[in-house]
Scaffold this active site. Structure first.
Site, short mmCIF file in Angstrom:
data_model
loop_
_atom_site.label_atom_id
_atom_site.label_comp_id
_atom_site.label_asym_id
_atom_site.label_seq_id
_atom_site.Cartn_x
_atom_site.Cartn_y
_atom_site.Cartn_z
N SER A 141 0.44 9.23 23.86
CA SER A 141 -1.20 10.02 24.70
C SER A 141 0.20 11.82 24.89
O SER A 141 0.89 12.20 24.96
CB SER A 141 -0.94 9.74 25.45
OG SER A 141 -1.76 9.99 26.65
N TYR A 154 0.22 6.50 34.09
CA TYR A 154 0.33 6.00 32.57
C TYR A 154 0.82 7.21 32.31
O TYR A 154 1.86 7.65 31.11
CB TYR A 154 -1.07 6.68 32.41
CG TYR A 154 -1.79 6.83 31.53
CD1 TYR A 154 -2.71 5.82 30.04
CD2 TYR A 154 -2.44 7.69 30.39
CE1 TYR A 154 -2.50 5.14 29.27
CE2 TYR A 154 -2.65 7.70 29.66
CZ TYR A 154 -2.63 6.93 28.69
OH TYR A 154 -3.30 6.64 27.23
#
Length: 290
Positions: A141, A154
């Site tokens: 990401s 995350y």
């Protein structure tokens, strides 16, 4: 730049394939002639994706944090396809909450699924990848390059899988196995739409991102960028923490205030994938047969 290797006829395993990036990638690869093994937690969704992928597809229900479930899945994939050429570690969940207000179990589960789930997935499929001298792509990401408040679980998990995949790349080189990391920003998926609404963010086109992932797989790329602008951030990642801290303090404080008013449910894993993981973990064990 490495010459692309046609994906047609190759066996591609994709985790988190019931929806979002995983499902879209499976369909695109199947259109190009790949045989796809879909791994995830939602049987009905997986079956629907497999049907769209055609006769060369199969699906396997599996929690990627469970070594036992992964071992069964590897055996099933090998029996069905005979081997694995490409592994895409995509399974992941997310939550948005400051650490102070987050549910500890939900927070830890994000790291368990995203980081440990990826590590256990690669460990389980590694013998088949070595046998085929295949390629492993880790879906990371933008959060791996730029620390972001309110999604620290995350971000930590995605930074972790980046470090894991790039370190493993060197270990696997002598075995003829390639490895790479894919970076994506907020993309138009189920999870992306939920996150986008909460942050009022513009979502990036899914088809374009999938096209770049497919190209990265065919080139066995070390770095794959779901959106072109992310490539520009890698050289300046050293200054990103300071920039985020300077610009993010005000929005972070406002978000924390609104989340405190929303109650504990606001720190649950977001989107249908997050709900599927929660459901799978909290479902009662089946009664033993007589």
């Amino acid at each position: 730049m490495r010459t692309p290797e046609p994906i047609g006829g190759k066996v591609v395993v994709i985790t988190g394939a019931a929806r979002g990036i995983g499902a879209a990638l499976a369909e695109r690869l199947a259109d190009r002639g790949a045989r796809v093994a879909l791994v995830g937690l939602e049987p009905e969704q997986l079956a629907a994706v497999a049907a769209r992928c055609g006769r060369g597809a199969a699906w396997f229900e599996c929690d990627v944090t469970s070594p036992e479930a992964l071992a069964e899945t590897v055996a099933g994939v090998e029996k069905r396809f005979g081997g694995v050429d490409v592994l895409v570690a995509n399974a992941g969940i997310a939550m948005g909450s400051p650490l102070r207000l987050s549910d500890p179990d939900a927070y830890d589960r994000v790291i368990e699924v995203n980081l440990m789930g990826s590590i256990r997935t690669v460990r389980a499929f590694l013998p088949l990848l070595i046998r085929s001298r295949g390629y492993y792509l880790q879906i990371a990401s933008l959060a791996a390059l730029s620390p972001t408040p309110m999604i620290t679980a995350y971000g930590a998990s995605k930074a972790g899988v980046e470090a894991f995949a790039l370190g493993l790349r060197t270990e696997l080189a002598g075995h003829g196995v390639g490895a790479g990391v894919a970076y994506l920003s907020f993309t138009d998926t189920d999870m992306g739409r939920v996150a986008g609404r909460s942050g009022r963010l513009r979502l990036h086109d899914l088809d374009s991102a999938i096209g770049r992932l497919v190209s990265g797989i065919e080139r066995r790329s070390t770095y794959v960028y779901g959106q072109r602008f992310i490539r520009l951030l890698r050289p300046v990642r050293g200054v990103m923490p300071g920039v985020v801290h300077l610009l993010g303090r005000g929005p972070a404080a406002r978000f924390e205030t609104s989340l405190a008013q929303a109650g504990p449910q606001a720190s649950s894993p977001i989107g249908p994938g997050g709900r599927a993981d929660t459901k799978a973990r909290t479902a009662p064990d089946p009664e033993p047969s007589a």
